[in-house]
Design a protein around this motif. Structure first.
Motif, PDB file in Angstrom:
ATOM      1  N   GLN A   1       0.173 -16.135 -15.652  1.00 40.42           N
ATOM      2  CA  GLN A   1       0.354 -17.576 -15.495  1.00 40.42           C
ATOM      3  C   GLN A   1       1.668 -18.024 -16.109  1.00 40.42           C
ATOM      4  N   LEU A   2       1.934 -17.560 -17.320  1.00 35.31           N
ATOM      5  CA  LEU A   2       3.177 -17.951 -17.988  1.00 35.31           C
ATOM      6  C   LEU A   2       4.391 -17.429 -17.235  1.00 35.31           C
ATOM      7  N   ALA A   3       4.321 -16.210 -16.730  1.00 40.48           N
ATOM      8  CA  ALA A   3       5.472 -15.638 -16.015  1.00 40.48           C
ATOM      9  C   ALA A   3       5.798 -16.459 -14.767  1.00 40.48           C
ATOM     10  N   LEU A   4       4.777 -16.856 -14.015  1.00 38.63           N
ATOM     11  CA  LEU A   4       5.041 -17.633 -12.800  1.00 38.63           C
ATOM     12  C   LEU A   4       5.591 -19.016 -13.137  1.00 38.63           C
TER      13      LEU A   4
ATOM     14  N   PRO B   1      -0.667 -13.720  -5.560  1.00 43.67           N
ATOM     15  CA  PRO B   1      -1.806 -13.023  -6.203  1.00 43.67           C
ATOM     16  C   PRO B   1      -1.781 -11.509  -6.025  1.00 43.67           C
ATOM     17  N   LEU B   2      -1.001 -10.999  -5.075  1.00 39.54           N
ATOM     18  CA  LEU B   2      -0.995  -9.565  -4.773  1.00 39.54           C
ATOM     19  C   LEU B   2       0.052  -8.800  -5.563  1.00 39.54           C
ATOM     20  N   LEU B   3       0.960  -9.510  -6.247  1.00 42.71           N
ATOM     21  CA  LEU B   3       2.099  -8.855  -6.884  1.00 42.71           C
ATOM     22  C   LEU B   3       1.826  -8.595  -8.351  1.00 42.71           C
ATOM     23  N   SER B   4       2.447  -7.542  -8.842  1.00 40.80           N
ATOM     24  CA  SER B   4       2.409  -7.253 -10.270  1.00 40.80           C
ATOM     25  C   SER B   4       3.466  -8.085 -10.989  1.00 40.80           C
ATOM     26  N   LYS B   5       3.515  -7.963 -12.296  1.00 37.92           N
ATOM     27  CA  LYS B   5       4.469  -8.757 -13.074  1.00 37.92           C
ATOM     28  C   LYS B   5       5.905  -8.370 -12.746  1.00 37.92           C
ATOM     29  N   GLU B   6       6.172  -7.088 -12.546  1.00 42.82           N
ATOM     30  CA  GLU B   6       7.534  -6.649 -12.201  1.00 42.82           C
ATOM     31  C   GLU B   6       7.910  -7.122 -10.801  1.00 42.82           C
ATOM     32  N   GLN B   7       6.976  -6.984  -9.859  1.00 43.15           N
ATOM     33  CA  GLN B   7       7.263  -7.460  -8.506  1.00 43.15           C
ATOM     34  C   GLN B   7       7.437  -8.980  -8.472  1.00 43.15           C
ATOM     35  N   LEU B   8       6.713  -9.676  -9.324  1.00 42.77           N
ATOM     36  CA  LEU B   8       6.864 -11.129  -9.407  1.00 42.77           C
ATOM     37  C   LEU B   8       8.257 -11.499  -9.902  1.00 42.77           C
ATOM     38  N   GLN B   9       8.769 -10.757 -10.868  1.00 43.13           N
ATOM     39  CA  GLN B   9      10.130 -11.013 -11.341  1.00 43.13           C
ATOM     40  C   GLN B   9      11.153 -10.742 -10.243  1.00 43.13           C
ATOM     41  N   LEU B  10      10.912  -9.698  -9.439  1.00 44.39           N
ATOM     42  CA  LEU B  10      11.829  -9.388  -8.335  1.00 44.39           C
ATOM     43  C   LEU B  10      11.856 -10.509  -7.307  1.00 44.39           C
ATOM     44  N   VAL B  11      10.687 -11.042  -6.986  1.00 41.48           N
ATOM     45  CA  VAL B  11      10.610 -12.081  -5.960  1.00 41.48           C
ATOM     46  C   VAL B  11      11.200 -13.396  -6.456  1.00 41.48           C
ATOM     47  N   MET B  12      10.932 -13.737  -7.720  1.00 39.27           N
ATOM     48  CA  MET B  12      11.324 -15.045  -8.234  1.00 39.27           C
ATOM     49  C   MET B  12      12.765 -15.108  -8.709  1.00 39.27           C
ATOM     50  N   ARG B  13      13.534 -14.067  -8.535  1.00 35.78           N
ATOM     51  CA  ARG B  13      14.948 -14.106  -8.914  1.00 35.78           C
ATOM     52  C   ARG B  13      15.858 -13.668  -7.768  1.00 35.78           C
ATOM     53  N   GLY B  14      15.326 -13.708  -6.548  1.00 38.46           N
ATOM     54  CA  GLY B  14      16.105 -13.268  -5.408  1.00 38.46           C
ATOM     55  C   GLY B  14      16.692 -14.430  -4.611  1.00 38.46           C
ATOM     56  N   ASP B  15      17.193 -14.061  -3.426  1.00 33.34           N
ATOM     57  CA  ASP B  15      17.819 -15.068  -2.559  1.00 33.34           C
ATOM     58  C   ASP B  15      16.798 -16.035  -1.969  1.00 33.34           C
TER      59      ASP B  15
ATOM     60  N   PHE C   1       8.681 -18.647   3.036  1.00 31.85           N
ATOM     61  CA  PHE C   1       8.074 -19.415   1.938  1.00 31.85           C
ATOM     62  C   PHE C   1       6.566 -19.200   1.886  1.00 31.85           C
ATOM     63  N   ARG C   2       5.911 -19.216   3.056  1.00 29.94           N
ATOM     64  CA  ARG C   2       4.465 -18.997   3.088  1.00 29.94           C
ATOM     65  C   ARG C   2       4.119 -17.567   2.686  1.00 29.94           C
ATOM     66  N   LEU C   3       4.964 -16.642   3.067  1.00 28.97           N
ATOM     67  CA  LEU C   3       4.743 -15.252   2.660  1.00 28.97           C
ATOM     68  C   LEU C   3       4.876 -15.109   1.149  1.00 28.97           C
ATOM     69  N   LEU C   4       5.814 -15.853   0.562  1.00 32.71           N
ATOM     70  CA  LEU C   4       5.969 -15.830  -0.896  1.00 32.71           C
ATOM     71  C   LEU C   4       4.733 -16.406  -1.585  1.00 32.71           C
ATOM     72  N   GLY C   5       4.250 -17.552  -1.095  1.00 29.63           N
ATOM     73  CA  GLY C   5       3.071 -18.151  -1.714  1.00 29.63           C
ATOM     74  C   GLY C   5       1.828 -17.306  -1.563  1.00 29.63           C
ATOM     75  N   THR C   6       1.684 -16.656  -0.402  1.00 36.13           N
ATOM     76  CA  THR C   6       0.509 -15.809  -0.190  1.00 36.13           C
ATOM     77  C   THR C   6       0.600 -14.527  -1.000  1.00 36.13           C
TER      78      THR C   6
ATOM     79  N   GLN D   1       0.824  -1.210   0.000  1.00 36.62           N
ATOM     80  CA  GLN D   1       0.000   0.000   0.000  1.00 36.62           C
ATOM     81  C   GLN D   1       0.855   1.256   0.000  1.00 36.62           C
ATOM     82  N   GLU D   2       1.973   1.244   0.698  1.00 31.82           N
ATOM     83  CA  GLU D   2       2.846   2.425   0.811  1.00 31.82           C
ATOM     84  C   GLU D   2       3.999   2.395  -0.175  1.00 31.82           C
ATOM     85  N   ASP D   3       3.958   1.471  -1.169  1.00 34.42           N
ATOM     86  CA  ASP D   3       5.018   1.345  -2.185  1.00 34.42           C
ATOM     87  C   ASP D   3       6.382   1.090  -1.553  1.00 34.42           C
ATOM     88  N   GLN D   4       6.375   0.319  -0.490  1.00 32.76           N
ATOM     89  CA  GLN D   4       7.618  -0.043   0.184  1.00 32.76           C
ATOM     90  C   GLN D   4       7.934  -1.532   0.030  1.00 32.76           C
ATOM     91  N   PHE D   5       7.310  -2.176  -0.974  1.00 29.93           N
ATOM     92  CA  PHE D   5       7.499  -3.622  -1.095  1.00 29.93           C
ATOM     93  C   PHE D   5       8.949  -4.004  -1.404  1.00 29.93           C
TER      94      PHE D   5
END
Length: 1357
Positions: free
Chosen positions: A373-376, A317-331, A309-314, A280-284
């Motif tokens: 779907q394809l991105a995930l 649905p809340l993330l955009s495509k750019e945020q999804l790329q950030l999450v899926m290529r991190g540590d 891991f549970r935070l990632l799975g939850t 909400q505060e653009d601090q993701f």
């Protein structure tokens, strides 16, 4: 339950209910009238079973709805509130839930009143110190009940009191921990904003350090920020939770929250609230990097990792495509990949199923957005361990993809296979892989191979999964892709073949092509199986194999653009062209069933031409020859027909040889093809073709013909490939275990080599060694020392070389023998595996064509396999072979509904085969093997008998007529069948005689019982043998078996229909005579077998008497009656209760009633002196005097004084007076049962010969004995009742006793028992525990238990 019971007995008196004089409240008296059912509701509510609790709660609510204004409601409310403080932890939530349901159903109950009662029952101020914990939990669960009822947020006063109570409970952190604060957050999350603004200053302190001290305070802060931000800002001012100063505090709070939900394995709500606030505060990005990856992951704390891991799975649905790329290529995603690798070990927690649920729910929720779907899916497929993706090749979440996303995903997989982009992968290595010094593990070629192997298997799994929605074009695209890259290469791209435009960035090596070809044939098998999403045919009606063959033909025709990896020879190309021509010819006969099988076989063998050119070329020629011959003419073969003098074998035999050759290949696809094709041609099978199959199963012939059939096996290559292509993803422990195992194996191998070297030293090697030593002068006699001194350096070197060469040769010989043994063992395993596959053809034949004449030829070969496999080793492969053969023989052959109806001229041969099988069954050493042979003979009897048993077995007894007609009905069908009883009876007679004479016979009784039930006429012929072996010199155990067989046979209705009435009566009379002869020595048995024989005799006698009575047979029973009466007066040493029961069962059928057993009078039994130990033991379970049942006695009767036991031959004065008084009052009309002063016992009237009727011996009258045919049933019942009453009072009734005498007896003897009725006799199952009657035989009395015998005073020995 003690606490609950105390609530029933002493409930606390509410204020205002007690009267001034201290009397009980009025509802206490009403409580005594409550039903037991109502009180049981509260016991069931506290039970641990959830269904019981819910059912009890529902019943309680239904009960209270009808009595909402009575005392039951007050009691229920008190009981539930008091139950909240029970010490058992499992009962508190039950009472809380029941109270919540009660408050929800009855809104008239005020919540403030409930809180007041809660304070009165569990107030913290007045509670004792020992009950503080229970009181705290009672208040907590009470507030929970108010909140769960849904009425708390509507009642402002009750809400404020509950909040205040929760704040008080929060101070007791040692007992309740953070539970009050969690309940407070849950309550405040449901209240309106206005109410929350009013309550917030009271529950939240204006200090940020307190807010960040615990997850509950932070969750309350986030709740206020979400619902009343203005009020929160006024209270705390502007707060930035994601500042540099607050981020470490957030990490600590989340770590505590992760530890608190370690057992629940769920995501804390505070973590999800923080994630939403960051979005909400653009601090993701800052929250994810600083808090999650740099904070929680660095803690090296697995609960914190699982929270991430549970935070990632939850968050998906809340993330955009750019945020999804950030999450899926991190540590974090790399850490998740390492977890997947290390969790493969046993006893490790696996998070993959939970992540699959998160991914599946995400894909289901965004079916309208295929790009997300394809991105995930691409992101998860790009997570690799040294090139190998960590997600499995068969991933169920693919089923949730939309058709467009699936098509794009397949395209991405294809492009990644052709041009692997290793930089686009999120690759990682485990700690053990990083420590490895092997540079080959980190080469890009290895990563490319591992990636391509996973991709091709993923493509095949998408097509094989029937629940994945896919189009036909997609299936064809994957199949063409696999076929092209398995066997073809591109020379020059062309637009006519899209696959030629696909270029490789890394060349495709031979190992990768082998993987692709194996995957292609697996795909071909999946396309050939019937399924919904992978149909066997295309929309045009063509099978998939046909379309792929056409595509391969197109590739072969474009020689300028495409070349084959393995070029065809002219002969192989000619075989391919002839195959295409044959397929065109078969299309004209497509209406025939067998044509489909031929097409399927031809297409698959043609495709195998690319993988095995030489073998497939020869098979194609033979298959085409068979097809042409089968289409020219149709031949129906029977068992008697055979091909004699023909130069060329029939097409069926050639095709069977082809199928056997296909089964020799270790391909499951070929195994399915062979089954399918054979199912279409088994109706045309010839004896020679069947013999080809049986020769493979015959060990002797199969070993002789090993050279003609080569069984291939690719296990070594697969194992080598698996070793080379191992993922390297095992953990450190797994690698260390493998190293230790390899070291142990190497040590064991060295030891085994030494042992084999020592064991294999033969005499020839010893002689060679002696010769070498003597030639080198290393051996000598007395002057050996001088010879050793004379041996020079050159001689020593020569001797060493000779010895070295000799031992090297010996080592080679030992190794050659070991290799030969291992080769033989491997061949044996391959041969057995091939035989298991060949059994598929036998199974197809007996299931598809059970009425084929050649099925009868399978009996003895299958029995031979079973007999030899029984003696084989206990290896799993041998057991599988045995079980499969036994299943085919038993279930598919012997128990088949249909069987051969056209025997032709083989009737005599089948009769001889029946005798042969019965003889072989008697010669076996194991009864289990003999059972198979015996069942085989029964199957042949069924075939010979035909369908005659069906019509006679379906007739009911009502349809049966006179005896003469029934005999004709029984013999009529037998005369119309092929079964000749005169030919098979001698074999079964010999088997039955062997069973009843040999000590250890492999035959068993169930075999003959099955024979008797299926073939009653054959049983009729065998009955004389059974009657003969009932008596004679047979062993007791075998005589008992003969009796049991006779007993079962006589009881059969089918056997009765095979006899005329005089013949049947004569047989029953003969058996009765034999039994009467054997029962002369009843009771003299000493050994266990002899006792069992006597029991069998009596059981057979009871069965015979029952048959005589039910069928009204004219049989003379005088002899058997006299024999049984004679047993009463004899003196025999042994007996048993079972023998006693059977004896009286037999007498009951003869009309003799069993005398009633008497109850012992405690005053007449001499009491033995008891030891203090026994008195002490009795005292443990004593009843108080007020609980003992007292016998009612008439007035004036003095109580007998307790005194010492009288000696033998005397009696106490009280007992004597009682006896004399009884005799005077009865006026000597009823004789006493026993004389106290040693007189002889009177005979029982039931055994008086005068009361027995003379048995009828006429041919027309039944021989059933009764007391008197003129006595009506009511008179018999009265007499039985009078006998009961007199026996209870210690008197045995006389035979001529009348109703007047009974009235006088009832006046003399008062009735006993509280209800005023005479005690009834014991039930039949307990009669054996009572004392024996005087009229019972002495041989049975002596064997009864001591506690059953009646101890009488003054009785002579």
């Amino acid at each position: 339950m003690a606490e609950m019971d105390s609530q029933d007995v002493a409930e606390p008196v509410a204020p205002g209910e007690a009267t001034k004089n201290g009397a009980r409240p009025t509802d206490r008296h009403d409580l005594l009238q409550h039903s037991r059912e109502f009180l049981d509701f509260f016991w069931d509510i506290a039970k641990p079973q959830q269904e019981t609790r819910l059912e009890a709660t529902e019943k309680l609510l239904e009960y209270l709805r009808t009595r909402s204004e009575g005392s039951e409601m007050k009691y229920a409310l008190k009981r539930l509130i008091s139950g909240l403080g029970i010490g058992r932890e499992t009962a508190r939530p039950c009472y809380s839930l029941a109270l919540a349901q009660l408050l929800q159903s009855f809104e008239s109950i005020p919540l403030c009143g409930v809180l007041q009662q809660l304070e009165e029952a569990h107030g913290l101020r007045k509670v004792k110190k020992a009950l503080v914990r229970s009181a705290l939990f009672a208040n907590l669960f009470g507030v929970l009940a108010l909140f769960q009822s849904g009425r708390l947020v509507k009642d402002q006063e009750a809400l404020m009191k509950s909040v205040k109570l929760l704040q008080i409970l929060a101070q007791h952190h040692n007992h309740l921990q953070e539970q009050p604060q969690k309940v407070l957050v849950d309550v405040l999350s449901q209240v309106p904003e206005a109410t929350l603004q009013e309550i917030l200053p009271k529950v939240l302190k204006a200090d940020l350090s307190v807010v960040l001290s615990s997850p509950e305070h932070l969750e309350l802060f986030l709740l206020a920020r979400r619902k009343v931000p203005a009020k929160l800002e006024k209270l705390l001012g502007p707060v930035n939770l994601f500042s540099d100063e607050n981020l470490p505090r957030l990490v600590n709070v989340l770590k505590v929250a992760a530890a608190s939900v370690k057992k629940e394995r769920k995501l804390p709500s505070v973590a999800l609230d923080l994630l939403r606030l960051a979005l909400q505060e653009d601090q993701f990005p800052r929250f994810w990097k600083e808090v999650v990856e740099q904070g929680l992951l660095k803690k090296q704390f697995w609960p914190a990792s699982y929270l991430c891991f549970r935070l990632l799975g939850t968050a998906l649905p809340l993330l955009s495509k750019e945020q999804l790329q950030l999450v899926m290529r991190g540590d974090l995603i790399r850490h998740y990949g390492e977890h997947l690798i290390t969790a493969k070990l046993p006893d490790r927690f696996k998070f993959a199923p939970e992540m699959d649920e998160y991914v599946g729910s995400f894909l289901e929720g965004c079916r309208e957005d295929p790009e997300r779907q394809l991105a995930l899916l691409v992101a998860f497929s790009s997570l690799t361990n040294q090139g190998h993706p960590v997600v499995p090749t068969f991933w169920r979440v693919v089923r949730c993809l939309s058709p467009r996303a699936l098509r794009d995903y397949v395209a991405w997989l294809r492009d990644m296979f052709l041009q692997p982009d290793l930089d686009a992968l999120v690759d990682f290595s485990t700690s053990n892989q990083k420590k490895s010094q092997d540079t080959s593990l980190h080469m890009p070629e290895r990563s490319v191979f591992r990636l391509r192997k996973w991709i091709i298997l993923r493509l095949v799994s998408i097509v094989e999964d029937s629940q994945v929605e896919k189009e036909e074009d997609l299936i064809e695209e994957v199949a063409r892709f696999c076929l092209f890259h398995s066997f073809f290469e591109t020379k020059k791209p062309t637009s006519q073949i899209p696959e030629t435009a696909q270029q490789f960035s890394f060349p495709l090596d031979s190992r990768a092509r082998e993987v692709v070809s194996n995957a292609f044939f697996s795909l071909l098998q999946a396309l050939g199986m019937h399924s919904r999403q992978a149909p066997t045919q295309t929309q045009e009606g063509q099978p998939w194999s046909r379309r792929l063959v056409q595509f391969a033909g197109t590739l072969l025709s474009h020689t300028r653009n495409v070349t084959s990896v393995t070029a065809f020879t002219p002969q192989q190309r000619q075989a391919w062209d002839r195959m295409l021509q044959t397929l065109k010819e078969l299309e004209a006969h497509s209406s025939e069933v067998k044509v489909t099988a031929f097409q399927h076989l031809l297409l698959l063998v043609g495709i195998h031409l690319f993988k095995f050119p030489a073998e497939s070329c020869d098979l194609l020629g033979d298959i085409q020859t068979c097809i042409h011959k089968s289409l020219e003419g149709k031949i129906r073969w029977t068992r008697s027909k055979a091909v004699v003098g023909s130069q060329e074998p029939p097409w069926v035999e050639v095709l069977v040889e082809i199928l056997l050759a296909l089964l020799a290949q270790p391909s499951h696809l070929m195994r399915q093809v062979a089954r399918s094709v054979f199912s279409h041609i088994c109706s045309h099978l010839t004896p020679r073709a069947l013999q080809l199959i049986l020769d493979v199963l015959d060990p002797e012939k199969s070993q002789d013909e090993d050279d003609s059939l080569v069984v291939t096996d690719d296990s070594d290559e697969k194992e080598l490939e698996n070793v080379k292509d191992s993922d390297g993803s095992d953990s450190k422990d797994g690698e260390e275990e493998e190293e230790e195992e390899s070291d142990q194996e190497s040590d064991q191998g060295e030891e085994s080599d030494e042992e084999a070297r020592d064991c294999d030293v033969d005499q020839g090697f010893r002689e060679q060694l002696m010769a070498v030593l003597q030639a080198g002068k290393a051996l000598g006699g007395a002057d050996s020392d001088e010879e050793e001194e004379e041996l020079g350096d050159e001689a020593m070197m020569a001797l060493d070389q000779s010895l070295a060469s000799l031992f090297a040769q010996q080592k080679l010989r030992i190794q050659a023998r070991k290799d030969e043994r291992s080769k033989l063992q491997k061949e044996r395993v391959l041969r057995r595996d091939f035989q298991i596959r060949v059994l598929d053809l036998i199974e197809v034949l007996v299931t598809r064509q059970p009425d084929h004449p050649l099925v009868l030829e399978l009996l003895e070969p299958l029995l031979t396999i079973i007999r030899r496999s029984m003696r084989a080793s206990s290896a799993k492969q041998e057991q599988d072979f045995l079980h499969k053969t036994a299943r085919i023989f038993t279930h598919h052959l012997c128990r088949a509904r249909h069987y051969c109806r056209d025997l032709g001229s083989q009737v005599e041969a089948l009769h001889a085969q029946v005798g042969r099988l019965v003889q072989q069954a008697g010669r076996q050493a194991d009864s289990s093997v003999a059972l198979y042979y015996f069942n085989g003979s029964l199957y042949l009897l069924r075939v010979l008998k035909g369908n005659a048993t069906d019509s006679s077995a379906l007739k009911t007894p009502k349809k049966q007529k006179a005896s003469g007609d029934t005999n004709a009905k029984c013999k009529g069908p037998e005369a119309t069948t092929c079964l000749d009883l005169s030919l098979v009876t001698p074999a079964y007679s010999s088997a039955l005689s062997s069973f009843l004479t040999k000590r250890n016979s492999p035959l068993t009784m169930p075999m003959f019982l099955s024979l008797f039930s299926r073939h009653p006429m054959l049983c009729k012929n065998l009955l004389p043998i059974l009657v003969q072996h009932v008596t004679g010199t047979a062993r007791p155990r075998q005589q008992a078996q003969a009796c049991l067989l006779l007993q079962k046979a006589v009881s059969m209705r089918e056997l009765r229909l095979c006899f005329e009435n005089p013949e049947w009566e004569k047989l029953i009379g003969q058996i009765l005579a034999k039994v009467t002869e054997n029962l002369q020595t009843l009771g003299q048995a000493q050994a266990k077998a002899e006792q069992q024989r006597e029991l069998s005799f009596l059981e057979l006698l009871v069965t015979l008497l029952r048959t005589v009575r039910r069928q009204n047979l004219a049989v003379d029973l005088t002899a058997i009656l006299g024999m049984l009466r004679g047993l009463q007066q004899g003196e025999h040493p042994t007996g048993s209760s079972r023998l006693y029961d059977l004896y009286w069962q037999a007498l009951r059928f003869l009309g003799v009633r069993r005398p009633k057993s008497e109850k012992k009078d405690a005053k007449e039994v001499t009491s033995a002196p008891q030891s203090p130990v026994s008195l002490k033991r009795k005292k443990k379970g004593f009843l108080p005097e007020t609980k003992k049942r007292k016998k009612r006695k008439p007035e004036g009767t003095p109580e007998p004084e307790a005194g010492p036991a009288a000696p033998s031959g005397e009696q106490t004065p009280s007992m004597g007076k009682k006896k004399r008084r009884r005799r005077k009052r009865t006026k000597a009309k009823v004789p006493a049962q026993s004389q106290v002063n040693g007189g002889p016992a009177a005979k029982s009237p039931a055994m008086d010969p005068s009361t027995l009727a003379t048995p009828a011996t006429g041919p027309g009258t039944p021989a059933i004995l009764t007391t008197s045919p003129s006595i009506p049933a009511k008179t018999l019942k009265l007499r039985k009742k009078h006998q009961k009453q007199s026996q209870v009072n210690g008197v045995t009734p006389a035979a001529t006793e009348g109703p007047a005498d009974q009235k006088q007896l009832q006046k003399v003897h008062p009735k006993k028992g509280r209800s005023g009725r005479l005690p009834q006799s014991s039930p039949p199952q307990k009669r054996s525990r009572l004392s024996l009657a005087n009229g019972s035989p002495s041989l049975l009395q002596s064997g009864a238990k001591k506690k059953k015998a009646q101890v009488k005073k003054g009785r002579k020995p």
